[in-house]
Design an enzyme around this catalytic site. Structure first.
Site, PDB file in Angstrom:
ATOM      1  N   HIS A  81      38.533  69.785  57.912  1.00 48.75           N
ATOM      2  CA  HIS A  81      39.960  70.075  57.933  1.00 48.75           C
ATOM      3  C   HIS A  81      40.244  71.558  58.155  1.00 48.75           C
ATOM      4  O   HIS A  81      41.271  71.914  58.750  1.00 48.75           O
ATOM      5  CB  HIS A  81      40.610  69.570  56.651  1.00 48.75           C
ATOM      6  CG  HIS A  81      40.591  68.077  56.551  1.00 48.75           C
ATOM      7  ND1 HIS A  81      40.614  67.403  55.346  1.00 48.75           N
ATOM      8  CD2 HIS A  81      40.543  67.113  57.519  1.00 48.75           C
ATOM      9  CE1 HIS A  81      40.586  66.095  55.572  1.00 48.75           C
ATOM     10  NE2 HIS A  81      40.536  65.904  56.888  1.00 48.75           N
ATOM     11  N   HIS A  83      40.882  57.828  63.664  1.00 48.20           N
ATOM     12  CA  HIS A  83      40.493  57.078  62.456  1.00 48.20           C
ATOM     13  C   HIS A  83      41.195  57.753  61.279  1.00 48.20           C
ATOM     14  O   HIS A  83      40.590  58.466  60.493  1.00 48.20           O
ATOM     15  CB  HIS A  83      38.979  57.100  62.256  1.00 48.20           C
ATOM     16  CG  HIS A  83      38.188  56.488  63.375  1.00 48.20           C
ATOM     17  ND1 HIS A  83      37.981  57.124  64.582  1.00 48.20           N
ATOM     18  CD2 HIS A  83      37.532  55.296  63.464  1.00 48.20           C
ATOM     19  CE1 HIS A  83      37.228  56.359  65.374  1.00 48.20           C
ATOM     20  NE2 HIS A  83      36.946  55.244  64.716  1.00 48.20           N
ATOM     21  N   SER A 123      43.673  64.247  57.167  1.00 42.07           N
ATOM     22  CA  SER A 123      43.856  64.940  58.443  1.00 42.07           C
ATOM     23  C   SER A 123      45.237  64.707  59.053  1.00 42.07           C
ATOM     24  O   SER A 123      45.815  65.648  59.630  1.00 42.07           O
ATOM     25  CB  SER A 123      42.748  64.560  59.425  1.00 42.07           C
ATOM     26  OG  SER A 123      42.559  63.163  59.495  1.00 42.07           O
ATOM     27  N   GLU A 153      45.113  53.921  62.816  1.00 39.14           N
ATOM     28  CA  GLU A 153      44.321  53.355  61.722  1.00 39.14           C
ATOM     29  C   GLU A 153      44.294  51.842  61.841  1.00 39.14           C
ATOM     30  O   GLU A 153      45.346  51.195  61.855  1.00 39.14           O
ATOM     31  CB  GLU A 153      44.903  53.776  60.370  1.00 39.14           C
ATOM     32  CG  GLU A 153      44.203  53.167  59.172  1.00 39.14           C
ATOM     33  CD  GLU A 153      42.689  53.410  59.182  1.00 39.14           C
ATOM     34  OE1 GLU A 153      41.934  52.420  59.049  1.00 39.14           O
ATOM     35  OE2 GLU A 153      42.284  54.582  59.337  1.00 39.14           O
ATOM     36  N   ASN A 162      41.666  49.634  67.223  1.00 37.97           N
ATOM     37  CA  ASN A 162      40.296  50.075  66.997  1.00 37.97           C
ATOM     38  C   ASN A 162      40.212  51.545  67.399  1.00 37.97           C
ATOM     39  O   ASN A 162      40.735  51.946  68.441  1.00 37.97           O
ATOM     40  CB  ASN A 162      39.355  49.226  67.850  1.00 37.97           C
ATOM     41  CG  ASN A 162      37.909  49.638  67.698  1.00 37.97           C
ATOM     42  OD1 ASN A 162      37.498  50.694  68.154  1.00 37.97           O
ATOM     43  ND2 ASN A 162      37.123  48.784  67.074  1.00 37.97           N
ATOM     44  N   GLY A 163      39.583  52.352  66.571  1.00 37.95           N
ATOM     45  CA  GLY A 163      39.559  53.787  66.828  1.00 37.95           C
ATOM     46  C   GLY A 163      38.984  54.156  68.185  1.00 37.95           C
ATOM     47  O   GLY A 163      39.461  55.089  68.840  1.00 37.95           O
ATOM     48  N   ASP A 215      36.933  60.659  63.587  1.00 42.15           N
ATOM     49  CA  ASP A 215      36.365  60.692  62.234  1.00 42.15           C
ATOM     50  C   ASP A 215      35.968  59.271  61.832  1.00 42.15           C
ATOM     51  O   ASP A 215      36.605  58.649  60.981  1.00 42.15           O
ATOM     52  CB  ASP A 215      37.418  61.274  61.279  1.00 42.15           C
ATOM     53  CG  ASP A 215      36.891  61.471  59.874  1.00 42.15           C
ATOM     54  OD1 ASP A 215      35.682  61.315  59.663  1.00 42.15           O
ATOM     55  OD2 ASP A 215      37.706  61.770  58.982  1.00 42.15           O
TER      56      ASP A 215
END
Length: 291
Positions: free
Chosen positions: A18, A41, A104, A122, A147-148, A168
């Site tokens: 971060h 994500h 984040s 997400e 889906n990320g 992430d």
């Protein structure tokens, strides 16, 4: 790893990830034109450190907890200021205590100007509901439930043609390193000039070496690796180290990390073998900077 992130929120890996995200956003703000932050994500965006889950591990105490109670040297304070300001905003009215940790999405949102956009994704249904509630009514933030890895393809390139993408992944399943290589390839194909920050855990250094070798085969010109180990790997488990791979890092980032990483190594170490380094995976004749 148990990736419901509330167990790990504010730990040493979050501090590095971060802090770097905040530095990249601040660099993007040095120009007046709009940019977009994409979080593939995203999690729930904000975490209650008094929750049963966070208290069960207490990982934040050895992460953000060590920074908020410390007197930072002036140079370090300057570098960490954007990140720590985002954490402070999440705890307004707490009397200086750290009761919540911003994920984040919340860190990014707190640093944006009125012209900038945040896109957060997400897949987990409950977490996506909480994320949607967090940003309800915010015209600068878009929440998606993909889906990320598909989100990378759906969201890039941004119409602003400036921005940073944070990848992430949960690392809950086998093959996540391979998916991360492919994700970086997809991001570069769609937005070659954009910055990408990709996080990964360091538990098996041989797996990390193979991951880096795969990255070096990508057709990319600027790819930097940042590693922070808080102790030597051991049979005891847990997370001994964290890494970031950053494509197209801002030209100001390396010099700031050369100052920040030694401080984080000393401040966040949990045992023998703490170390850190910066390595250019893709840049001709790039030196390794050990700290």
């Amino acid at each position: 790893m148990n990736y419901r992130h509330v167990y790990h929120a504010g730990n040493f890996a979050d501090v590095l990830k971060h802090a770097v995200l905040a530095l990249v956003i601040e660099h993007l703000k040095s120009k007046g034109t709009p940019f977009r932050v994409i979080d593939t994500h995203a999690g729930v965006g904000s975490y209650d450190l008094s929750s049963t889950e966070a208290q069960k591990t207490g990982e934040w105490l050895d992460g953000i907890g060590r920074l908020t109670g410390a007197t930072l040297p002036p140079g370090i304070a300057d570098i960490l200021r954007p990140y720590l300001m985002a954490v402070s905003r999440e705890n307004i009215g707490s009397g200086g205590a750290i009761l919540r940790y911003p994920g984040s999405p919340q860190i990014a949102r707190s640093l944006l100007r009125p012209v900038d956009i945040l896109a957060v994704n997400e897949l987990h249904p409950d977490d996506c509901v909480r994320l949607t509630r967090l940003f309800a009514g915010d015209p600068q933030t878009k929440v998606l439930k993909l889906n990320g890895w598909d989100a990378i393809k759906a969201l890039l390139p941004p119409k602003e043609r400036r921005g940073v993408t944070l990848i992430d992944p949960p690392f809950e399943e086998l093959g996540e390193f391979d998916r991360l290589v492919q994700g970086l390839r997809d991001a570069h194909k769609r937005f070659a000039t954009g910055t990408v920050i990709a996080w990964y855990p360091i538990k098996d250094e041989r797996a990390v070496a193979a991951f880096h070798a795969g990255l070096q085969r990508l057709e990319m010109s600027k790819l930097m690796s940042v590693v922070l180990m808080v102790r030597n790997p051991s049979h005891l488990g847990g997370l001994p180290g964290t890494g970031l791979v950053i494509s197209n890092p801002p030209f100001t980032l390396e010099s700031k990390l050369q100052v920040l990483l030694p401080y984080l190594k000393e401040t966040l170490q949990q045992g023998s073998g703490a170390r850190s380094h910066i390595e250019w995976l893709k840049r001709e004749a790039a030196p390794i900077q050990d700290t």
